[in-house]
Enzyme design. Structure first.
Site, mmCIF file in Angstrom:
data_model
loop_
_atom_site.group_PDB
_atom_site.id
_atom_site.type_symbol
_atom_site.label_atom_id
_atom_site.label_comp_id
_atom_site.label_asym_id
_atom_site.label_seq_id
_atom_site.Cartn_x
_atom_site.Cartn_y
_atom_site.Cartn_z
ATOM 1 N N SER A 124 0.851 -1.237 0.069
ATOM 2 C CA SER A 124 -0.165 -0.053 -0.087
ATOM 3 C C SER A 124 0.798 1.077 -0.073
ATOM 4 C CB SER A 124 -0.799 -0.103 1.341
ATOM 5 O OG SER A 124 -1.290 1.064 1.564
ATOM 6 N N TYR A 148 -1.749 -1.062 10.964
ATOM 7 C CA TYR A 148 -1.924 -1.582 9.595
ATOM 8 C C TYR A 148 -0.586 -1.255 8.528
ATOM 9 C CZ TYR A 148 -3.484 -1.791 4.587
ATOM 10 O OH TYR A 148 -3.503 -1.956 3.357
ATOM 11 N N LYS A 152 2.089 -3.953 6.717
ATOM 12 C CA LYS A 152 2.493 -3.864 5.354
ATOM 13 C C LYS A 152 4.005 -3.697 5.171
ATOM 14 C CE LYS A 152 -1.291 -4.387 3.370
ATOM 15 N NZ LYS A 152 -1.698 -5.616 2.672
HETATM 16 P P1 NAD Z 1 -10.948 -6.933 1.097
HETATM 17 O O1 NAD Z 1 -11.054 -6.740 2.588
HETATM 18 O O2 NAD Z 1 -12.209 -6.701 0.187
HETATM 19 O O3 NAD Z 1 -10.585 -8.188 0.673
HETATM 20 C C1 NAD Z 1 -9.437 -9.011 1.450
HETATM 21 C C2 NAD Z 1 -10.088 -10.336 1.489
HETATM 22 O O4 NAD Z 1 -9.310 -11.248 2.345
HETATM 23 C C3 NAD Z 1 -11.298 -10.539 2.030
HETATM 24 O O5 NAD Z 1 -12.185 -11.259 1.065
HETATM 25 C C4 NAD Z 1 -11.387 -11.160 3.351
HETATM 26 O O6 NAD Z 1 -12.429 -12.081 3.627
HETATM 27 C C5 NAD Z 1 -10.016 -11.895 3.183
HETATM 28 N N1 NAD Z 1 -9.273 -12.478 4.333
HETATM 29 C C6 NAD Z 1 -8.658 -11.577 5.194
HETATM 30 N N2 NAD Z 1 -8.212 -12.326 6.172
HETATM 31 C C7 NAD Z 1 -7.852 -13.400 5.669
HETATM 32 C C8 NAD Z 1 -7.386 -14.891 6.212
HETATM 33 N N3 NAD Z 1 -6.597 -14.793 7.314
HETATM 34 N N4 NAD Z 1 -7.771 -15.798 5.539
HETATM 35 C C9 NAD Z 1 -8.078 -15.972 4.299
HETATM 36 N N5 NAD Z 1 -8.912 -14.721 3.708
HETATM 37 C C10 NAD Z 1 -8.861 -13.528 4.404
HETATM 38 O O7 NAD Z 1 -9.813 -5.741 0.744
HETATM 39 P P2 NAD Z 1 -9.456 -5.158 -0.560
HETATM 40 O O8 NAD Z 1 -9.674 -3.816 -0.812
HETATM 41 O O9 NAD Z 1 -9.831 -6.174 -1.631
HETATM 42 O O10 NAD Z 1 -7.664 -5.356 -0.446
HETATM 43 C C11 NAD Z 1 -7.098 -6.353 -0.718
HETATM 44 C C12 NAD Z 1 -5.676 -6.310 -0.403
HETATM 45 O O11 NAD Z 1 -5.188 -5.079 -0.864
HETATM 46 C C13 NAD Z 1 -5.431 -6.103 1.339
HETATM 47 O O12 NAD Z 1 -4.262 -6.750 1.641
HETATM 48 C C14 NAD Z 1 -5.338 -4.582 1.425
HETATM 49 O O13 NAD Z 1 -4.733 -4.306 2.577
HETATM 50 C C15 NAD Z 1 -4.573 -4.044 0.236
HETATM 51 N N6 NAD Z 1 -4.904 -2.757 -0.066
HETATM 52 C C16 NAD Z 1 -5.945 -2.245 -0.253
HETATM 53 C C17 NAD Z 1 -6.192 -0.825 -0.583
HETATM 54 C C18 NAD Z 1 -7.773 -0.372 -0.509
HETATM 55 O O14 NAD Z 1 -7.941 0.806 -0.434
HETATM 56 N N7 NAD Z 1 -8.417 -1.292 -0.828
HETATM 57 C C19 NAD Z 1 -5.127 -0.071 -0.695
HETATM 58 C C20 NAD Z 1 -3.894 -0.640 -0.353
HETATM 59 C C21 NAD Z 1 -3.736 -2.088 -0.037
HETATM 60 N N1 UFG Z 2 -12.266 11.550 3.439
HETATM 61 C C1 UFG Z 2 -13.029 12.481 3.809
HETATM 62 N N2 UFG Z 2 -14.239 12.010 4.445
HETATM 63 C C2 UFG Z 2 -14.900 10.696 4.644
HETATM 64 C C3 UFG Z 2 -13.541 9.813 4.200
HETATM 65 C C4 UFG Z 2 -12.432 10.192 3.623
HETATM 66 O O1 UFG Z 2 -12.972 13.883 3.621
HETATM 67 O O2 UFG Z 2 -15.562 10.390 4.915
HETATM 68 C C5 UFG Z 2 -10.979 12.106 2.845
HETATM 69 C C6 UFG Z 2 -9.767 11.668 3.445
HETATM 70 O O3 UFG Z 2 -9.532 12.755 4.393
HETATM 71 C C7 UFG Z 2 -8.616 11.758 2.471
HETATM 72 C C8 UFG Z 2 -9.500 11.318 1.184
HETATM 73 O O4 UFG Z 2 -10.814 11.552 1.712
HETATM 74 O O5 UFG Z 2 -8.313 13.090 2.239
HETATM 75 C C9 UFG Z 2 -9.291 9.968 1.121
HETATM 76 O O6 UFG Z 2 -9.597 9.052 2.282
HETATM 77 P P1 UFG Z 2 -9.531 7.549 2.243
HETATM 78 O O7 UFG Z 2 -10.118 7.200 3.497
HETATM 79 O O8 UFG Z 2 -10.587 7.052 0.922
HETATM 80 O O9 UFG Z 2 -8.169 7.011 1.887
HETATM 81 P P2 UFG Z 2 -6.829 7.345 2.568
HETATM 82 O O10 UFG Z 2 -5.809 7.838 1.248
HETATM 83 O O11 UFG Z 2 -6.764 8.080 3.729
HETATM 84 O O12 UFG Z 2 -6.347 5.750 2.807
HETATM 85 C C10 UFG Z 2 -6.359 4.742 1.880
HETATM 86 C C11 UFG Z 2 -6.511 3.299 2.511
HETATM 87 C C12 UFG Z 2 -5.387 2.998 3.469
HETATM 88 C C13 UFG Z 2 -4.239 3.235 2.549
HETATM 89 C C14 UFG Z 2 -3.922 4.333 2.040
HETATM 90 C C15 UFG Z 2 -2.892 4.581 1.009
HETATM 91 O O13 UFG Z 2 -7.786 3.324 3.265
HETATM 92 O O14 UFG Z 2 -5.695 1.709 3.895
HETATM 93 O O15 UFG Z 2 -5.224 4.593 1.196
HETATM 94 O O16 UFG Z 2 -2.927 3.393 -0.057
HETATM 95 F F1 UFG Z 2 -3.199 2.872 3.239
#
Ligand code: NAD
Ligand code: UFG
Length: 337
Positions: A124, A148, A152
């Protein structure tokens, strides 16, 4: 290739399964459904015209994973499974270390046992902490401001050390910026449990009438309109980045790191405006205090992924908001609609 997708029932994993199948790969999904619904995989199957091979299991369970690798001739793994809520990670840090760090350790051990040498890991942009400048390159300093992000960083380091110890291993660390959007069919998308933490699903729920207004966290950042700026990337572009990464890295040893972003930043108010336009709905909002731990701006330099993976995000902001709206309006209660 036969690709094991951990967390394949989740938001990014389900979209990636579709792109893998479209590229001619076989997919097997392991997910414990702690943050997903099996319905997502049923819909992925309907979109792809084939049933998805699914094993409900926890990646921390060595024996369960061992059985999956014994029963399937897995060539490579894409590892999404993990917990991802920043706020929750500060309340239950041990659960995050167990799921994200221990889960990844178990997965790497089972891969080692079965001599599966290719892994793509979901990292991330959070690993850049509060960057000194933007756009962010992969060689920028790393830091974490919450458990979190720390998980990572630890898993990235564990991957680098495991590759150093095993010259046959190929690992790609993909640092995602802000994934948004949904499959163009409107059949699958992001389905957060409870109150969404992230901006896009929150705006979508305001538009569909589930929430009254959006709280905008601060308008006094050093950005053009004062609200936070992020690099929003369409989840289908992101999914295609995984296909590129696994195809390029399979059989080529080493550990490589790439930003997956567009290189373009948009503010919170840009997103509100774009969503209102796409949905034809008013998005009421209130400016409130900054959210603790938030940074002003964060966007990628995506050059390295373009050069080495021949991948670049293609979808516009309009497609991101239109596709989110199609998913949200077709499925106001997510997969339980
Ligand atoms: P998500 O929660 O939709 O998907 C994660 C999946 O993993 C879920 O289906 C959950 O049921 C499964 N899971 C969790 N723990 C598990 C375990 N111990 N065993 C088996 N399955 C398990 O999240 P996502 O948004 O699809 O994110 C996927 C990956 O990308 C994550 O590792 C997350 O940290 C990373 N990531 C997400 C974002 C974002 O904003 N969505 C940003 C950066 C990184
Ligand atoms: N924001 C609002 N109101 C809300 C939610 C978010 O104003 O209700 C703003 C935040 O302050 C930020 C922007 O919208 O400026 C984006 O916020 P998000 O929560 O959507 O995303 P972040 O960039 O804070 O964090 C996301 C993921 C993290 C990840 C990060 C970098 O949630 O897990 O991107 O990949 F680490």
């Amino acid at each position: 290739m036969k690709i094991l997708v951990t967390g394949g029932a989740g938001y990014i994993g389900s979209h990636t399964c579709i792109e893998l199948i479209a590229a001619g790969h076989d997919v097997v999904v392991v997910d414990n459904l702690c943050n997903a619904s099996e319905e997502a995989l049923k819909r992925v199957g309907a979109i792809c015209g084939q049933d998805i091979d699914f094993i409900e299991a926890d990646i921390r369970d060595f024996n369960a994973l061992d059985e999956v690798f014994s029963n399937h001739a897995v060539d490579a793994v894409i590892h999404f499974a993990g917990l991802k809520a920043v706020g929750e990670s500060t309340r239950i840090p041990l659960a995050y270390y167990d799921n994200n760090v221990n889960g990844s350790r178990v997965l790497l051990s089972v891969m080692e046992k079965h001599k599966v040498n290719t892994l793509v890991f979901s990292s991330s942009a959070t690993v850049y902490g509060d960057p000194a400048s933007v756009p962010i390159r992969e060689d920028f300093p790393l830091s974490a401001t919450n458990p979190y992000g720390q998980t990572k960083l630890v898993v990235e380091q564990m991957c680098r050390e495991t590759v150093a110890a095993n010259p046959d291993l190929s690992i790609v660390l993909l640092r995602y910026f802000n994934p948004v959007g949904a499959h163009a069919s409107g059949q699958i998308g992001e389905d957060p449990k409870g109150i969404p933490n992230n901006l896009m699903p929150f705006i979508a729920q305001v538009a569909v009438g589930k929430r009254e207004y959006l709280s905008v966290f601060g308008d006094d950042y050093n950005t053009p309109d004062g609200t936070g700026v992020r690099d929003y990337i369409h989840v289908v572009d992101l999914a295609q980045g995984h296909v590129a990464a696994i195809e390029k890295s399979h059989g080529k040893a080493g550990c490589h790191t790439y930003n997956l972003g567009t290189g373009q930043g948009y503010s919170v108010l840009d997103m509100v405006k774009a969503f209102a336009q796409a949905s034809g709905k008013e998005i009421p909002y209130k400016i409130v205090a900054r959210r603790p731990g938030d940074i002003g701006q964060c966007y990628a330099d995506p050059t390295l992924a373009k050069e080495n993976l021949n991948w670049a995000a293609k979808k516009s902001l309009q497609e991101m908001v239109e596709d989110t709206w199609r998913w949200q309006s077709n499925n106001p209660q997510g997969y339980s609609s």
